[in-house]
Design a protein around this motif. Structure first.
Motif, PDB file in Angstrom:
ATOM      1  N   PRO A 173       0.811  -1.233   0.000  1.00 50.85           N
ATOM      2  CA  PRO A 173       0.000   0.000   0.000  1.00 50.85           C
ATOM      3  C   PRO A 173       0.836   1.271   0.000  1.00 50.85           C
ATOM      4  O   PRO A 173       0.444   2.276  -0.597  1.00 50.85           O
ATOM      5  CB  PRO A 173      -0.842  -0.126   1.282  1.00 50.85           C
ATOM      6  N   VAL A 174       2.005   1.234   0.659  1.00 52.51           N
ATOM      7  CA  VAL A 174       2.856   2.425   0.689  1.00 52.51           C
ATOM      8  C   VAL A 174       3.346   2.772  -0.709  1.00 52.51           C
ATOM      9  O   VAL A 174       3.334   3.944  -1.120  1.00 52.51           O
ATOM     10  CB  VAL A 174       4.042   2.213   1.654  1.00 52.51           C
ATOM     11  N   VAL A 175       3.772   1.769  -1.474  1.00 52.81           N
ATOM     12  CA  VAL A 175       4.243   2.012  -2.836  1.00 52.81           C
ATOM     13  C   VAL A 175       3.114   2.550  -3.718  1.00 52.81           C
ATOM     14  O   VAL A 175       3.307   3.487  -4.512  1.00 52.81           O
ATOM     15  CB  VAL A 175       4.834   0.723  -3.431  1.00 52.81           C
ATOM     16  N   LEU A 176       1.922   1.990  -3.574  1.00 53.07           N
ATOM     17  CA  LEU A 176       0.786   2.444  -4.375  1.00 53.07           C
ATOM     18  C   LEU A 176       0.430   3.901  -4.054  1.00 53.07           C
ATOM     19  O   LEU A 176       0.239   4.715  -4.962  1.00 53.07           O
ATOM     20  CB  LEU A 176      -0.415   1.536  -4.130  1.00 53.07           C
ATOM     21  N   VAL A 177       0.349   4.221  -2.773  1.00 55.02           N
ATOM     22  CA  VAL A 177      -0.008   5.594  -2.383  1.00 55.02           C
ATOM     23  C   VAL A 177       1.088   6.573  -2.792  1.00 55.02           C
ATOM     24  O   VAL A 177       0.800   7.685  -3.256  1.00 55.02           O
ATOM     25  CB  VAL A 177      -0.269   5.665  -0.870  1.00 55.02           C
ATOM     26  N   HIS A 178       2.349   6.176  -2.646  1.00 57.85           N
ATOM     27  CA  HIS A 178       3.448   7.050  -3.056  1.00 57.85           C
ATOM     28  C   HIS A 178       3.376   7.349  -4.550  1.00 57.85           C
ATOM     29  O   HIS A 178       3.570   8.502  -4.967  1.00 57.85           O
ATOM     30  CB  HIS A 178       4.786   6.397  -2.714  1.00 57.85           C
ATOM     31  N   SER A 179       3.104   6.350  -5.363  1.00 59.03           N
ATOM     32  CA  SER A 179       3.004   6.565  -6.812  1.00 59.03           C
ATOM     33  C   SER A 179       1.863   7.521  -7.140  1.00 59.03           C
ATOM     34  O   SER A 179       2.000   8.396  -8.008  1.00 59.03           O
ATOM     35  CB  SER A 179       2.801   5.227  -7.529  1.00 59.03           C
ATOM     36  N   TRP A 180       0.741   7.375  -6.432  1.00 54.80           N
ATOM     37  CA  TRP A 180      -0.404   8.251  -6.679  1.00 54.80           C
ATOM     38  C   TRP A 180      -0.088   9.688  -6.287  1.00 54.80           C
ATOM     39  O   TRP A 180      -0.396  10.629  -7.037  1.00 54.80           O
ATOM     40  CB  TRP A 180      -1.610   7.730  -5.905  1.00 54.80           C
ATOM     41  N   LEU A 181       0.529   9.880  -5.141  1.00 53.50           N
ATOM     42  CA  LEU A 181       0.887  11.233  -4.702  1.00 53.50           C
ATOM     43  C   LEU A 181       1.921  11.866  -5.632  1.00 53.50           C
ATOM     44  O   LEU A 181       1.816  13.047  -5.978  1.00 53.50           O
ATOM     45  CB  LEU A 181       1.432  11.189  -3.277  1.00 53.50           C
ATOM     46  N   GLU A 182       2.906  11.077  -6.042  1.00 57.91           N
ATOM     47  CA  GLU A 182       3.935  11.589  -6.949  1.00 57.91           C
ATOM     48  C   GLU A 182       3.325  11.991  -8.293  1.00 57.91           C
ATOM     49  O   GLU A 182       3.721  12.993  -8.897  1.00 57.91           O
ATOM     50  CB  GLU A 182       5.017  10.529  -7.154  1.00 57.91           C
ATOM     51  N   ARG A 183       2.359  11.210  -8.755  1.00 57.29           N
ATOM     52  CA  ARG A 183       1.699  11.533 -10.018  1.00 57.29           C
ATOM     53  C   ARG A 183       0.929  12.846  -9.911  1.00 57.29           C
ATOM     54  O   ARG A 183       0.909  13.641 -10.855  1.00 57.29           O
ATOM     55  CB  ARG A 183       0.748  10.390 -10.407  1.00 57.29           C
ATOM     56  N   ARG A 184       0.324  13.106  -8.775  1.00 53.74           N
ATOM     57  CA  ARG A 184      -0.395  14.361  -8.587  1.00 53.74           C
ATOM     58  C   ARG A 184       0.560  15.552  -8.613  1.00 53.74           C
ATOM     59  O   ARG A 184       0.227  16.615  -9.153  1.00 53.74           O
ATOM     60  CB  ARG A 184      -1.180  14.338  -7.275  1.00 53.74           C
ATOM     61  N   VAL A 185       1.739  15.397  -8.051  1.00 48.92           N
ATOM     62  CA  VAL A 185       2.733  16.465  -8.092  1.00 48.92           C
ATOM     63  C   VAL A 185       3.204  16.696  -9.530  1.00 48.92           C
ATOM     64  O   VAL A 185       3.345  17.841  -9.972  1.00 48.92           O
ATOM     65  CB  VAL A 185       3.921  16.130  -7.173  1.00 48.92           C
ATOM     66  N   GLU A 186       3.457  15.620 -10.259  1.00 46.46           N
ATOM     67  CA  GLU A 186       3.874  15.766 -11.655  1.00 46.46           C
ATOM     68  C   GLU A 186       2.795  16.451 -12.485  1.00 46.46           C
ATOM     69  O   GLU A 186       3.090  17.305 -13.331  1.00 46.46           O
ATOM     70  CB  GLU A 186       4.183  14.390 -12.242  1.00 46.46           C
TER      71      GLU A 186
END
Length: 225
Positions: A173-186
């Protein structure tokens, strides 16, 4: 009681993983609150300001952007106010926009690296716990010699594998949430670049969507890590 038993069976590695999971949860809640506070992804105010800007209603567009919390709105406000100053140097203004946009994106990325480290480290810690548990199980097997109890051996292996399961349960779950948050920043970085370029486009007298000669060069805000 089962949770306490799992902690006892997994040993210190499971305790460490539980601590990392709590840290990750705190970071995720903090970032969600930050993104909601900044209204990240809400593009309507910027679109309305750009529409006013293209109708040469600069004062109204700047006023609309002045109180907006979004990072994109802040950069657009700086671009509009900068272009409204007489004798402004476009190269200097673009450099300042890049600096401010980079600072905004860096604020959005805060603590994301820690979340990435937790997602990477958790399965490794789980594997370490499994290896240590297997070593202990076979050490006990050697100690009893020929009087081997299969139940004792299987119980030791089960306890050893528990840490790997916990590590993966934390990491996925940490990897999934991190990818989602990073995508929002991009995505925010892309929106900054697009909006600022549209501000400069109007300043050079081109209509919205014009892509021919005379269009201002895109202001790359450096949203990639």
């Amino acid at each position: 009681m089962q949770l306490v038993g799992a902690f006892d069976a997994g040993g210190p590695v499971v305790v460490i993983l539980a601590g990392l999971s709590m840290v990750a949860l705190a970071i995720v809640l903090l970032k969600l609150w930050q993104f909601m506070h900044l209204r990240l992804g809400v593009g309507r105010p910027v679109d309305e300001a750009l529409a006013l800007w293209y109708r040469h209603e600069a004062t109204a567009a700047i006023a609309l952007m002045a109180d907006q919390p979004q990072p994109v709105a802040r950069v657009v406000h700086l671009a509009m106010t900068g272009l409204g100053r007489p004798g402004v140097d476009l190269a200097t203004l673009r450099e300042e926009l890049v600096r401010v946009a980079g600072a905004q994106l860096e604020q959005l990325r805060s603590y994301l690296r820690a979340l990435e480290i937790i997602g990477t480290l958790s399965p490794l810690l789980g594997l370490l716990g499994t290896v240590l548990g297997m070593i202990e199980a076979f050490r006990q097997l050697e100690a009893v010699g020929s009087q081997v109890d299969p139940a004792v051996l299987s119980g030791g292996i089960w306890e050893a594998l528990l840490t790997t399961a916990v590590g993966l349960a934390v990491a996925i779950p940490v990897v999934l949430v991190h990818s989602w948050l990073e995508r929002r920043v991009e995505r925010c970085g892309h929106q900054m670049e697009d909006a600022v370029t549209r501000v400069f486009t109007r300043a050079l007298g081109a209509p919205p969507g014009y892509a021919g000669e005379g269009r201002a060069p895109a202001v790359e805000v450096g949203y990639a890590t």
